[in-house]
Scaffold this motif. Structure first.
Motif, PDB file in Angstrom:
ATOM      1  N   GLN A 145      38.346  79.844  18.618  1.00  0.00           N
ATOM      2  CA  GLN A 145      37.812  79.590  19.949  1.00  0.00           C
ATOM      3  C   GLN A 145      38.646  78.500  20.614  1.00  0.00           C
ATOM      4  OE1 GLN A 145      33.791  78.088  19.668  1.00  0.00           O
ATOM      5  NE2 GLN A 145      34.277  76.760  17.950  1.00  0.00           N
ATOM      6  N   LEU A 146      38.429  78.322  21.905  1.00  0.00           N
ATOM      7  CA  LEU A 146      39.169  77.331  22.673  1.00  0.00           C
ATOM      8  C   LEU A 146      38.338  76.056  22.775  1.00  0.00           C
ATOM      9  CD1 LEU A 146      40.547  79.710  25.435  1.00  0.00           C
ATOM     10  CD2 LEU A 146      41.861  78.640  23.578  1.00  0.00           C
ATOM     11  N   GLN A 147      38.909  74.964  22.328  1.00  0.00           N
ATOM     12  CA  GLN A 147      38.258  73.654  22.305  1.00  0.00           C
ATOM     13  C   GLN A 147      38.796  72.804  23.455  1.00  0.00           C
ATOM     14  OE1 GLN A 147      39.443  71.317  18.948  1.00  0.00           O
ATOM     15  NE2 GLN A 147      37.823  69.785  19.221  1.00  0.00           N
ATOM     16  N   GLN A 148      37.910  72.347  24.342  1.00  0.00           N
ATOM     17  CA  GLN A 148      38.356  71.493  25.438  1.00  0.00           C
ATOM     18  C   GLN A 148      38.731  70.119  24.904  1.00  0.00           C
ATOM     19  OE1 GLN A 148      36.386  71.503  29.422  1.00  0.00           O
ATOM     20  NE2 GLN A 148      36.018  69.342  28.978  1.00  0.00           N
ATOM     21  N   HIS A 168      42.952  72.891  26.651  1.00  0.00           N
ATOM     22  CA  HIS A 168      42.211  73.454  25.518  1.00  0.00           C
ATOM     23  C   HIS A 168      43.164  73.749  24.363  1.00  0.00           C
ATOM     24  CE1 HIS A 168      39.255  74.184  28.702  1.00  0.00           C
ATOM     25  NE2 HIS A 168      38.360  74.387  27.756  1.00  0.00           N
ATOM     26  N   LEU A 169      42.664  73.561  23.140  1.00  0.00           N
ATOM     27  CA  LEU A 169      43.375  73.928  21.925  1.00  0.00           C
ATOM     28  C   LEU A 169      42.619  75.043  21.218  1.00  0.00           C
ATOM     29  CD1 LEU A 169      44.393  70.546  20.220  1.00  0.00           C
ATOM     30  CD2 LEU A 169      45.973  72.332  20.981  1.00  0.00           C
ATOM     31  N   GLY A 170      43.371  75.959  20.616  1.00  0.00           N
ATOM     32  CA  GLY A 170      42.748  77.018  19.837  1.00  0.00           C
ATOM     33  C   GLY A 170      43.530  77.279  18.563  1.00  0.00           C
ATOM     34  N   VAL A 189      47.557  78.083  34.738  1.00  0.00           N
ATOM     35  CA  VAL A 189      47.508  77.683  33.330  1.00  0.00           C
ATOM     36  C   VAL A 189      48.887  77.857  32.711  1.00  0.00           C
ATOM     37  CG1 VAL A 189      46.548  78.186  31.045  1.00  0.00           C
ATOM     38  CG2 VAL A 189      45.072  78.270  33.061  1.00  0.00           C
ATOM     39  N   TYR A 190      49.324  76.832  32.002  1.00  0.00           N
ATOM     40  CA  TYR A 190      50.539  76.946  31.213  1.00  0.00           C
ATOM     41  C   TYR A 190      50.134  77.009  29.750  1.00  0.00           C
ATOM     42  CZ  TYR A 190      55.444  76.634  30.036  1.00  0.00           C
ATOM     43  OH  TYR A 190      56.716  76.938  29.580  1.00  0.00           O
ATOM     44  N   MET A 233      47.036  74.542  29.259  1.00  0.00           N
ATOM     45  CA  MET A 233      47.010  73.406  30.188  1.00  0.00           C
ATOM     46  C   MET A 233      46.769  73.929  31.601  1.00  0.00           C
ATOM     47  SD  MET A 233      50.290  71.455  28.504  1.00  0.00           S
ATOM     48  CE  MET A 233      51.013  73.017  27.966  1.00  0.00           C
ATOM     49  N   GLU A 234      45.546  73.805  32.078  1.00  0.00           N
ATOM     50  CA  GLU A 234      45.202  74.222  33.441  1.00  0.00           C
ATOM     51  C   GLU A 234      45.431  73.058  34.393  1.00  0.00           C
ATOM     52  OE1 GLU A 234      41.376  75.379  36.236  1.00  0.00           O
ATOM     53  OE2 GLU A 234      41.317  75.988  34.105  1.00  0.00           O
TER      54      GLU A 234
END
Length: 239
Positions: A145-148, A168-170, A189-190, A233-234
């Motif tokens: 999942q994506l962790q903020q 976010h990291l996943g 988002v990059y 990275m948004e």
């Protein structure tokens, strides 16, 4: 229709100073490419390796949001605000340079190399009071999942900066997927692959590839290998 730009890992600018080996996604120091100055408010994405006992001596910054993410090893930090700290894999460090700071970064280990991402984001406010923060993440929060890890809100998850940005990291197993929803209209988002392979919007991405997406409301990503790690990275596209 979603717009996109692909930066393959081997297309990045390279710098080898002996004690420092760095790959620059965007123009930095002696690397200059007029087509790769920044992605919206994302100004710098440096992938750095510093040899044991070496580092960056004291140097100044102002009016920039600076994020450091250790990938391997320990990074020692000192700054003109009086902060002395060591950040390790699983930590996130942030500085609002604002009216101006001096800081140094050294490999805390005398033998083993330290590897980390250095990220700069243009702020939405100038000349703020300089600020420092660091946190340790719960790694289980990023499994499949994506962790903020960063936002504009001091009360939200992760660190915060003076910009309408969300990171976010996943960490995904092969075949696992997730959907990312843009947090603020007009942002892009990059996506930067830390390890393994991913598929996003028809692109097959390998380790250290970068993909910028904008004029979209969201997108799906899927891990194509085991132990696949990604950083999203948004950022605002207009600065």
């Amino acid at each position: 229709m979603t717009k996109s730009i692909l930066h393959k890992a081997d297309s990045r600018g390279k710098a080898n100073h002996g004690w420092l080996i760095s790959s620059h996604t965007f123009s930095f120091a002696n690397y200059y490419d007029p087509s790769r100055i920044h992605f919206g408010a994302l100004r710098v994405l440096n992938d750095d390796m510093v040899k044991g006992g070496m580092g960056f001596g004291q140097h100044p910054h102002d009016n920039m949001e600076i994020i450091s993410i250790p990938l391997e090893g320990d990074l020692e930090h000192k700054d003109s605000m009086g902060n002395v700290a060591v950040i390790r894999q699983g930590d996130i460090q942030v500085m609002s340079a604002g009216t101006g700071i001096y800081h140094s970064e050294y490999n805390h280990d005398k033998e083993e190399a330290v590897k980390f991402l250095q990220i700069w984001v243009f702020p939405n406010k100038k000349n703020v009071t300089p600020r420092y923060d660091q946190i340790t993440l719960q790694n289980s929060d990023s499994v499949n999942q994506l962790q903020q890890i960063l936002s504009p809100n001091p009360e939200d998850e992760g660190v915060w900066i003076h910009q309408d940005a969300w990171f976010h990291l996943g960490h995904f197993e092969e075949g696992k997927s997730s959907h990312y929803q843009i947090k603020q209209s007009g942002n892009g988002v990059y996506a930067f692959v830390l390890e393994g392979q991913f598929s996003i919007e028809g692109y097959d991405l390998d380790r250290r590839d970068g993909l910028g997406l904008w004029e979209t409301e969201g997108f799906d990503l899927k891990a194509k290998s085991e132990n696949a790690k990604i950083l999203l990275m948004e950022v605002p596209m207009h600065i």
